[in-house]
Scaffold this active site. Structure first.
Site, PDB file in Angstrom:
ATOM      1  CB  CYS A 241      -1.078  -0.297   1.191  1.00 26.73           C
ATOM      2  SG  CYS A 241      -1.953  -1.431   1.158  1.00 26.73           S
TER       3      CYS A 241
ATOM      4  CG  HIS B 246      -2.771   2.964   3.382  1.00 31.56           C
ATOM      5  ND1 HIS B 246      -3.772   3.208   1.874  1.00 31.56           N
ATOM      6  CD2 HIS B 246      -2.529   1.991   4.093  1.00 31.56           C
ATOM      7  CE1 HIS B 246      -3.789   1.613   1.626  1.00 31.56           C
ATOM      8  NE2 HIS B 246      -3.202   1.152   2.821  1.00 31.56           N
TER       9      HIS B 246
ATOM     10  CG  ASN C 193      -6.479  -0.437   1.607  1.00 31.31           C
ATOM     11  OD1 ASN C 193      -5.698   0.258   0.599  1.00 31.31           O
ATOM     12  ND2 ASN C 193      -5.873  -1.764   1.690  1.00 31.31           N
TER      13      ASN C 193
HETATM   14  N1  ACO Z   1     -18.774  -9.188   9.046  1.00 31.67           N
HETATM   15  C1  ACO Z   1     -18.964  -9.197   9.350  1.00 31.67           C
HETATM   16  N2  ACO Z   1     -18.728  -9.678  10.234  1.00 31.67           N
HETATM   17  C2  ACO Z   1     -17.149 -10.508  10.548  1.00 31.67           C
HETATM   18  C3  ACO Z   1     -16.373  -9.624   9.370  1.00 31.67           C
HETATM   19  C4  ACO Z   1     -17.500  -9.464   8.236  1.00 31.67           C
HETATM   20  N3  ACO Z   1     -16.610  -9.045   7.434  1.00 31.67           N
HETATM   21  N4  ACO Z   1     -14.700 -10.118   9.442  1.00 31.67           N
HETATM   22  C5  ACO Z   1     -15.102 -10.382  10.346  1.00 31.67           C
HETATM   23  N5  ACO Z   1     -16.042 -10.320  10.905  1.00 31.67           N
HETATM   24  C6  ACO Z   1     -16.350 -10.994  12.163  1.00 31.67           C
HETATM   25  C7  ACO Z   1     -15.244 -11.955  12.891  1.00 31.67           C
HETATM   26  O1  ACO Z   1     -14.901 -13.358  12.513  1.00 31.67           O
HETATM   27  C8  ACO Z   1     -15.107 -11.576  14.511  1.00 31.67           C
HETATM   28  O2  ACO Z   1     -16.322 -12.882  15.218  1.00 31.67           O
HETATM   29  P1  ACO Z   1     -16.313 -13.471  16.489  1.00 31.67           P
HETATM   30  O3  ACO Z   1     -16.040 -12.272  17.298  1.00 31.67           O
HETATM   31  O4  ACO Z   1     -17.046 -14.505  16.683  1.00 31.67           O
HETATM   32  O5  ACO Z   1     -14.654 -14.004  16.345  1.00 31.67           O
HETATM   33  C9  ACO Z   1     -15.844 -10.265  14.693  1.00 31.67           C
HETATM   34  O6  ACO Z   1     -16.745  -9.811  13.044  1.00 31.67           O
HETATM   35  C10 ACO Z   1     -14.558  -9.223  14.672  1.00 31.67           C
HETATM   36  O7  ACO Z   1     -13.697  -9.212  14.218  1.00 31.67           O
HETATM   37  P2  ACO Z   1     -12.665  -8.168  13.946  1.00 31.67           P
HETATM   38  O8  ACO Z   1     -11.512  -9.050  13.604  1.00 31.67           O
HETATM   39  O9  ACO Z   1     -12.032  -8.858  15.795  1.00 31.67           O
HETATM   40  O10 ACO Z   1     -12.810  -7.055  13.843  1.00 31.67           O
HETATM   41  P3  ACO Z   1     -12.125  -6.185  13.913  1.00 31.67           P
HETATM   42  O11 ACO Z   1     -12.579  -4.652  14.471  1.00 31.67           O
HETATM   43  O12 ACO Z   1     -10.867  -5.832  14.336  1.00 31.67           O
HETATM   44  O13 ACO Z   1     -12.150  -5.446  12.229  1.00 31.67           O
HETATM   45  C11 ACO Z   1     -10.317  -5.539  10.559  1.00 31.67           C
HETATM   46  C12 ACO Z   1     -11.598  -6.565  11.606  1.00 31.67           C
HETATM   47  C13 ACO Z   1     -11.555  -4.448   9.969  1.00 31.67           C
HETATM   48  C14 ACO Z   1      -9.747  -6.199   9.591  1.00 31.67           C
HETATM   49  C15 ACO Z   1      -9.614  -4.720  11.526  1.00 31.67           C
HETATM   50  O14 ACO Z   1      -8.884  -5.785  12.238  1.00 31.67           O
HETATM   51  C16 ACO Z   1      -8.258  -3.900  10.572  1.00 31.67           C
HETATM   52  O15 ACO Z   1      -8.952  -2.821   9.301  1.00 31.67           O
HETATM   53  N6  ACO Z   1      -7.170  -3.893  10.318  1.00 31.67           N
HETATM   54  C17 ACO Z   1      -6.493  -3.164   9.486  1.00 31.67           C
HETATM   55  C18 ACO Z   1      -7.062  -3.995   8.331  1.00 31.67           C
HETATM   56  C19 ACO Z   1      -5.946  -3.153   6.860  1.00 31.67           C
HETATM   57  O16 ACO Z   1      -5.903  -2.145   7.566  1.00 31.67           O
HETATM   58  N7  ACO Z   1      -5.682  -4.132   6.100  1.00 31.67           N
HETATM   59  C20 ACO Z   1      -5.453  -3.498   4.762  1.00 31.67           C
HETATM   60  C21 ACO Z   1      -3.779  -3.854   5.520  1.00 31.67           C
HETATM   61  S1  ACO Z   1      -2.766  -3.733   4.130  1.00 31.67           S
HETATM   62  C22 ACO Z   1      -2.424  -3.052   3.087  1.00 31.67           C
HETATM   63  O17 ACO Z   1      -2.923  -2.047   3.004  1.00 31.67           O
HETATM   64  C23 ACO Z   1      -1.794  -3.367   1.814  1.00 31.67           C
END
Ligand code: ACO
Length: 369
Positions: free
Chosen positions: A111, A249, A279
């Site tokens: 990214c 970003h 993203n």
């Molecule tokens: N829809 C519904 N539920 C979901 C989804 C979804 N799309 N995805 C995950 N869940 C569930 C999980 O299974 C979990 O359930 P559980 O509690 O029963 O286990 C619950 O939702 C909570 O999941 P978390 O992973 O704790 O959710 P979080 O609040 O951390 O959000 C996210 C997840 C959005 C991925 C966050 O961690 C994030 O943004 N991380 C950074 C991601 C990122 O920046 N990616 C790009 C980097 S790569 C780059 O830039 C090249």
């Protein structure tokens, strides 16, 4: 002293829009979850290859700078999703533009690829290797997404933007940067099936499976972007109060909020468009900068900060001084070819192609359940 002024800028976004409702039609997710956890409402799915998006953005950026393709010295394409690994995507853009005098390189730091490319281009101009550079940030990541994985499929979109840089005596453009990488945790964001180690080992290139630890990426992202910002402010002998606009970003609205809070910059000084595009990896910062200019959020001589992170986990922050001109000189008469499918239809096609590929693959990782 030579500086590298940014004199042309433009974006190119594919027209097909994939909404949260579209995603919830085939994934166990919903608009409320996606919006509250990421800030995203929709993202674009490309019907054309990355080189086409890059070419259109480049034509528009050249028009904005009042330049011709023949004048371009070097094309640097920051991307994680090149059309092909060999030949590179920048050479395809050179051919499409007829920019026959340009050297061509692709740069991949996930990214942060556009911002790392901006550093390379600025250094090449400052050291008089080249007088100008066309720097493109773009991704067509949708074909490489694991569309059955709700942790990943909701997050990404396609798009591109281009900047034209030229040598200047004025103290403007990229003035300082801080670049780094947390390689000890590089495996928390890893895409299996996307590179030469997978070739001839039962994997089908492109049939990806994402290893993605969202919460740890989140923590590292906030840490890396904050640290890079603090260092770049120190290097530039300025404070957060001197920053007119932060263009971060756009990986997650909550990451942006957390970084703004830590670097002590109010959200009204932060440009956010993650709700529109998700993203777009290397394309997020340049597209956001172009939109900030279009919306009058960047004024002459503004101080701009662009913290970012990506796979690797690479991180960086750039301090830019904008120049006098905030309007394009001209517009290019170029559009993408029309798209006759909805984003959901494009995704369904990719899912089907991937399922057929996985069915035929020999590696156990890709055996159907
Ligand atoms: N829809 C519904 N539920 C979901 C989804 C979804 N799309 N995805 C995950 N869940 C569930 C999980 O299974 C979990 O359930 P559980 O509690 O029963 O286990 C619950 O939702 C909570 O999941 P978390 O992973 O704790 O959710 P979080 O609040 O951390 O959000 C996210 C997840 C959005 C991925 C966050 O961690 C994030 O943004 N991380 C950074 C991601 C990122 O920046 N990616 C790009 C980097 S790569 C780059 O830039 C090249």
């Amino acid at each position: 002293m030579i500086y590298a002024a940014i004199t042309g800028w433009a974006k190119c976004l594919p027209p097909a829009i994939l909404t949260n409702a579209d995603l919830s039609s085939f994934l166990d997710t919903d608009d409320e979850w996606i919006t509250s956890r990421t800030g995203m409402k929709e993202r674009r799915i490309s019907h054309v290859p990355l080189s086409t998006l890059g070419h259109v953005a480049a034509c528009r950026a050249l028009a904005a700078a009042g330049k011709t393709a023949a004048e371009v010295d070097v094309i640097i394409f920051g991307t994680t999703t090149p059309d092909q690994i060999c030949p590179n995507t920048s050479s395809h853009v050179q051919k499409l533009l007829n920019a026959q005098n340009a050297a061509c390189m692709d740069l991949n730091s996930a990214c942060t690829s556009f911002l790392y490319s901006l550093s390379v281009a600025t250094s090449l101009i400052k050291t008089s290797v080249f007088n100008n550079a066309l720097v493109i940030g773009g991704e067509v990541i949708s074909p490489l997404i694991d569309w059955n994985n709700r942790n990943v499929a909701i997050l990404f979109g396609d798009g591109a933007a281009a900047f034209y840089l030229e040598a200047s005596d004025e103290k403007e453009g990229l003035l300082a940067e801080e670049l780094g990488c947390f390689a000890d945790v590089r495996d928390i964001l890893s895409v299996h099936g996307w590179g030469s180690i997978y070739a001839n080992r039962g994997f089908h290139l492109g049939y990806t499976e994402w290893q993605f630890e969202g919460q740890e990426i989140f923590r590292k992202a906030v840490n890396g972007m904050t640290r890079a910002t603090e260092k770049v402010l120190q290097k530039s002998h300025i404070t957060a109060n001197d920053i007119d606009l932060v263009v971060p970003h756009q990986a997650n609205a909550r990451i942006i909020n957390a970084v703004a809070e830590r670097i002590n910059i109010p959200m009204d000084k932060v440009f956010v468009n993650v709700h529109r595009y998700g993203n777009m990896s290397a394309a997020t910062v340049p597209v956001a900068m172009v939109e900030a200019l279009e919306e009058g959020r960047i004024l002459p001589y503004n101080n701009i900060l662009t913290p970012a992170f990506g796979g690797g986990l690479t991180w960086c922050a750039h301090f830019l001084k904008w120049g006098e001109r905030v309007k394009p000189l001209d517009e290019a008469d170029i559009e993408l070819p029309p798209c006759d499918k909805s984003a959901l239809e494009l995704v369904e096609e990719m899912k089907l192609a991937k399922e057929i590929g996985i069915h035929n693959a020999t590696h156990p990782m890709f055996k159907p359940n």
